[in-house]
Motif scaffolding. Structure first.
Motif, PDB file in Angstrom:
ATOM      1  N   GLU A  26     -14.301   2.508  18.528  1.00 37.83           N
ATOM      2  CA  GLU A  26     -14.684   1.285  17.816  1.00 37.83           C
ATOM      3  C   GLU A  26     -13.470   0.401  17.565  1.00 37.83           C
ATOM      4  OE1 GLU A  26     -16.524  -0.070  13.552  1.00 37.83           O
ATOM      5  OE2 GLU A  26     -16.965   1.939  14.271  1.00 37.83           O
ATOM      6  N   GLY A  27     -13.589  -0.869  17.924  1.00 35.81           N
ATOM      7  CA  GLY A  27     -12.515  -1.830  17.714  1.00 35.81           C
ATOM      8  C   GLY A  27     -11.668  -2.089  18.951  1.00 35.81           C
ATOM      9  N   ALA A  44      -6.727  -4.947  20.900  1.00 41.66           N
ATOM     10  CA  ALA A  44      -7.592  -4.807  19.725  1.00 41.66           C
ATOM     11  C   ALA A  44      -7.369  -6.003  18.810  1.00 41.66           C
ATOM     12  CB  ALA A  44      -7.284  -3.500  18.998  1.00 41.66           C
ATOM     13  N   PRO A  45      -8.291  -6.249  17.867  1.00 43.13           N
ATOM     14  CA  PRO A  45      -8.133  -7.374  16.942  1.00 43.13           C
ATOM     15  C   PRO A  45      -6.841  -7.247  16.123  1.00 43.13           C
ATOM     16  CG  PRO A  45     -10.326  -6.406  16.731  1.00 43.13           C
ATOM     17  CD  PRO A  45      -9.529  -5.502  17.609  1.00 43.13           C
ATOM     18  N   ASP A  46      -6.172  -8.381  15.920  1.00 45.24           N
ATOM     19  CA  ASP A  46      -4.903  -8.407  15.183  1.00 45.24           C
ATOM     20  C   ASP A  46      -5.020  -7.796  13.791  1.00 45.24           C
ATOM     21  OD1 ASP A  46      -3.884  -9.699  17.363  1.00 45.24           O
ATOM     22  OD2 ASP A  46      -3.668 -11.652  16.389  1.00 45.24           O
ATOM     23  N   ASP A  47      -6.084  -8.132  13.085  1.00 43.90           N
ATOM     24  CA  ASP A  47      -6.222  -7.698  11.699  1.00 43.90           C
ATOM     25  C   ASP A  47      -6.541  -6.214  11.543  1.00 43.90           C
ATOM     26  OD1 ASP A  47      -8.735  -8.190  12.819  1.00 43.90           O
ATOM     27  OD2 ASP A  47      -9.638  -8.700  10.891  1.00 43.90           O
ATOM     28  N   ARG A  48      -6.959  -5.542  12.617  1.00 43.84           N
ATOM     29  CA  ARG A  48      -7.299  -4.113  12.561  1.00 43.84           C
ATOM     30  C   ARG A  48      -6.470  -3.280  13.535  1.00 43.84           C
ATOM     31  NH1 ARG A  48     -12.934  -2.963  14.107  1.00 43.84           N
ATOM     32  NH2 ARG A  48     -12.341  -0.915  13.382  1.00 43.84           N
ATOM     33  N   TYR A  49      -5.414  -3.862  14.068  1.00 44.26           N
ATOM     34  CA  TYR A  49      -4.698  -3.207  15.167  1.00 44.26           C
ATOM     35  C   TYR A  49      -4.205  -1.802  14.811  1.00 44.26           C
ATOM     36  CZ  TYR A  49      -2.396  -2.876  19.603  1.00 44.26           C
ATOM     37  OH  TYR A  49      -2.052  -2.472  20.864  1.00 44.26           O
ATOM     38  N   GLU A  50      -3.555  -1.637  13.672  1.00 49.16           N
ATOM     39  CA  GLU A  50      -3.016  -0.326  13.282  1.00 49.16           C
ATOM     40  C   GLU A  50      -4.130   0.705  13.122  1.00 49.16           C
ATOM     41  OE1 GLU A  50       0.160   0.767  13.123  1.00 49.16           O
ATOM     42  OE2 GLU A  50       0.703  -1.185  13.941  1.00 49.16           O
ATOM     43  N   GLU A  51      -5.223   0.295  12.516  1.00 50.43           N
ATOM     44  CA  GLU A  51      -6.374   1.183  12.322  1.00 50.43           C
ATOM     45  C   GLU A  51      -6.944   1.638  13.658  1.00 50.43           C
ATOM     46  OE1 GLU A  51     -10.993   0.626  10.914  1.00 50.43           O
ATOM     47  OE2 GLU A  51      -9.492  -0.730  10.094  1.00 50.43           O
ATOM     48  N   VAL A  52      -7.115   0.696  14.587  1.00 50.78           N
ATOM     49  CA  VAL A  52      -7.655   1.014  15.906  1.00 50.78           C
ATOM     50  C   VAL A  52      -6.668   1.892  16.679  1.00 50.78           C
ATOM     51  CG1 VAL A  52      -8.384   0.029  18.123  1.00 50.78           C
ATOM     52  CG2 VAL A  52      -9.083  -1.065  15.982  1.00 50.78           C
ATOM     53  N   ASN A  54      -4.504   4.042  15.508  1.00 51.39           N
ATOM     54  CA  ASN A  54      -4.574   5.400  14.964  1.00 51.39           C
ATOM     55  C   ASN A  54      -5.810   6.137  15.477  1.00 51.39           C
ATOM     56  OD1 ASN A  54      -2.181   5.174  13.521  1.00 51.39           O
ATOM     57  ND2 ASN A  54      -3.206   4.408  11.695  1.00 51.39           N
TER      58      ASN A  54
END
Length: 71
Positions: A26-27, A44-52, A54
């Motif tokens: 997802e992402g 991946a989207p800039d605002d969720r990059y670290e989450e994606v 990981n």
């Protein structure tokens, strides 16, 4: 955002299997794993990059425990 990472995979078949699995996380907008260069490109989207990122690293370990993604 699009970034490249060192990605140690054992064979071309492993890279293909890994790429397919990572595209389903997802992402992830796009992901490619190149066996010859030992690189992974993740979009991946800039605002969720670290989450994606990981989530991708965790998924990679489940698909192929020998895979090492250098973040």
């Amino acid at each position: 955002m699009k970034k490249k990472f060192a990605c140690e995979v054992d064979c071309a078949a492993c890279a293909s299997k890994l790429e397919e699995a990572l595209k389903k996380v997802e992402g992830v907008e796009d992901c490619s794993v190149n066996f010859l260069t030992q690189k992974m490109t993740l979009t991946a989207p800039d605002d969720r990059y670290e989450e994606v990122l990981n989530a991708v690293v965790q998924k990679a370990k489940k698909v192929d425990p020998d895979t090492v993604i250098t973040v």
